[in-house]
Motif scaffolding. Structure first.
Motif, short mmCIF file in Angstrom:
data_model
loop_
_atom_site.label_atom_id
_atom_site.label_comp_id
_atom_site.label_asym_id
_atom_site.label_seq_id
_atom_site.Cartn_x
_atom_site.Cartn_y
_atom_site.Cartn_z
N UNK A 23 22.02 -68.98 19.48
CA UNK A 23 21.53 -67.60 19.45
C UNK A 23 22.22 -66.80 18.36
N UNK A 24 23.55 -67.01 18.20
CA UNK A 24 24.30 -66.30 17.15
C UNK A 24 23.75 -66.65 15.77
N UNK A 25 23.50 -67.95 15.55
CA UNK A 25 22.97 -68.38 14.25
C UNK A 25 21.59 -67.78 14.02
N UNK A 26 20.77 -67.72 15.09
CA UNK A 26 19.45 -67.11 14.94
C UNK A 26 19.54 -65.65 14.53
N UNK A 27 20.46 -64.91 15.14
CA UNK A 27 20.63 -63.48 14.78
C UNK A 27 21.06 -63.35 13.33
N UNK A 28 22.01 -64.17 12.91
CA UNK A 28 22.48 -64.10 11.53
C UNK A 28 21.37 -64.45 10.54
N UNK A 29 20.55 -65.43 10.90
CA UNK A 29 19.42 -65.77 10.03
C UNK A 29 18.43 -64.62 10.00
N UNK A 30 18.18 -63.98 11.18
CA UNK A 30 17.22 -62.87 11.24
C UNK A 30 17.70 -61.68 10.42
N UNK A 31 19.01 -61.50 10.34
CA UNK A 31 19.57 -60.40 9.56
C UNK A 31 19.66 -60.72 8.07
N UNK A 32 19.23 -61.92 7.69
CA UNK A 32 19.13 -62.24 6.27
C UNK A 32 20.23 -63.09 5.70
N UNK A 33 21.11 -63.65 6.56
CA UNK A 33 22.16 -64.50 6.00
C UNK A 33 21.55 -65.79 5.46
N UNK A 34 22.02 -66.20 4.29
CA UNK A 34 21.46 -67.38 3.62
C UNK A 34 21.84 -68.65 4.36
N UNK A 35 20.95 -69.65 4.36
CA UNK A 35 21.26 -70.93 5.00
C UNK A 35 22.57 -71.55 4.48
N UNK A 36 22.81 -71.44 3.15
CA UNK A 36 24.02 -72.03 2.59
C UNK A 36 25.27 -71.38 3.16
N UNK A 37 25.23 -70.07 3.44
CA UNK A 37 26.39 -69.38 4.01
C UNK A 37 26.73 -69.93 5.38
N UNK A 38 25.69 -70.17 6.20
CA UNK A 38 25.91 -70.75 7.54
C UNK A 38 26.43 -72.18 7.42
N UNK A 39 25.81 -72.93 6.50
CA UNK A 39 26.24 -74.32 6.28
C UNK A 39 27.70 -74.38 5.84
#
Length: 417
Positions: free
Chosen positions: A315-331
């Motif tokens: 859920x946290x990752x989904x929120x961060x993606x929804x707020x526009x965080x780039x996939x590479x940043x999460x990776x």
């Protein structure tokens, strides 16, 4: 890399479930610990075997005569023969790339009785008739006086160089040794030097006496006979490649059948040393192989735990993606967590491995030398290699979870309870 918030998040994730983090870290730390211990044990064995070789020139062969097993040129089978001093020059003239050829004669040893007397003291020692070059093939430290020289050979001087073991048996502590005389099988020799060898035999390895070859031959009626030879090849040449030519030369001089395999005995030290070197290499590969396998099991554990962490943080990752965080940043965040956990765990394994090795060396120092096992240790290169393995392992452990994290669609992640 230097983002404070990112590192704060990493610490929160790892401290959120302390037991799980410790259990995961143990697998990696244990793998590195095993790797360090195996390499240190292999090094200890290597040091011990090298110490048994001592400082002797390893590119050397020793050659002696035996009885013939084939008739040749009218001479019978079973004939006893001995090398002669002229055989040395024949080898030197016919075999290239030889550095030293030392003919030797020997008395004593092999359980013989007392053969050396000084005053009321007697002892049984090995006595060698040698040329000065032997000190280059069988290095020793001259602790007082000097070693044999060419003038001693030419003048047939009855002088002797004795080991510390001989000195301790024949002389009182602190007594002057140089200039005194010892009687070897009834013949007086003046002591001109003392020596010490680096040997695992302790004092027993110092119970040898060296006298000039010519004086030995004259004093003990050896004539021009040679008991055996120590032959060393030049650097860049292998005595193993030259030994067949050397043996063929002495067979021709002593009229021994060229196909008689038992008439001339020899021991190829270079060949034996290379076999030991190959064993050391094999042991290192086995240590790396086993250690890396154990480490790999720990890495699999890290990867599995990271997958669980990703599932918990869906859920946290989904929120961060929804707020526009780039996939590479999460990776990158997942990879950094994995690498950090792996390196810290590995460093703990290295520290415990170093402490264990220190303890083993302390025990060895207290109980004295152990045969064929000396100073187990690992080099700085091994530690750096372990760190490289840990970084690579951390990337490997985090790659699959990181890929899984960036594949999560924001809308699906937000629905997760």
């Amino acid at each position: 890399m230097f983002n404070r918030d990112r590192w704060k998040e990493i610490m929160e994730v790892l401290s959120g479930n302390v037991f799980r983090t410790l259990a995961t870290s143990f697998g990696v730390g244990w793998g590195v610990f095993i790797l360090i211990i195996l390499l240190a044990a292999g090094k200890g064995l290597e040091n011990g075997i090298r110490a048994d070789f001592g400082d002797i020139a390893t590119n050397t062969m020793f050659m002696w005569s035996r009885s013939t097993t084939m008739p040749y040129k009218g001479l019978p089978k079973g004939r006893q023969f001995r090398f002669k001093i002229e055989d040395v020059q024949a080898i030197r003239d016919n075999v290239p790339n030889l550095r030293f050829i030392s003919p030797r004669n020997q008395l004593g040893g092999f359980g013989g009785g007392n053969n050396v007397v000084r005053g009321l003291n007697v002892g049984a020692f090995n006595i060698y008739g040698d040329y000065p070059e032997i000190i280059r093939q069988e290095p020793m430290t001259i602790t007082s006086g000097r070693f044999l020289n060419q003038n001693d050979i030419e003048d047939k001087r009855k002088i002797a160089v004795i080991g510390d073991g001989v000195q301790n048996e024949l002389y009182d502590k602190g007594e002057q040794v140089l200039g005194t005389y010892i009687k070897i099988q009834g013949v007086n020799f003046m002591v001109v030097g003392t020596y010490k060898k680096k040997t695992e035999g302790g004092e027993e390895g110092q119970k040898e006496i060296f006298v000039p070859f010519t004086a030995f031959s004259q004093a003990f009626n050896m004539g021009n006979n040679v008991g055996w030879m120590a032959i060393t090849a030049e650097d860049g040449s292998s005595i193993s490649d030259l030994k067949e030519k050397i043996v063929s030369v002495v067979k021709e001089k002593r009229r021994v059948h060229p196909d008689d395999k038992r008439a001339v005995g020899y021991f190829d030290l270079y060949e034996q040393f290379n076999r030991v070197e190959s064993l050391f290499g094999a042991l290192r590969w086995v240590a790396y192989f086993v250690g890396v396998l154990v480490l790999l099991s720990g890495i699999i554990g890290v990867s599995n735990i990271m997958l669980i962490v990703i599932k918990e943080r869906t859920k946290e990752i989904g929120i961060r993606r929804a707020l526009g965080e780039a996939p590479w940043s999460i990776k990158k965040q997942i990879l950094m967590e994995s690498i950090f956990l792996t390196i810290i765990s590995g460093m703990i394994g290295i520290v415990f491995g170093a402490l264990f090795i220190y303890g083993v060396n302390a025990v060895l120092d207290s109980v004295g030398p152990v045969d064929m096992f000396i100073n187990p240790s690992v080099s700085l290169g091994v530690v750096l290699s372990a760190l490289v393995i840990l970084v690579f392992s951390g990337l490997l452990a985090g790659f699959i979870p990181a890929q899984s994290a960036i594949k999560i669609r924001p809308i699906e992640a937000l629905r997760t309870e």
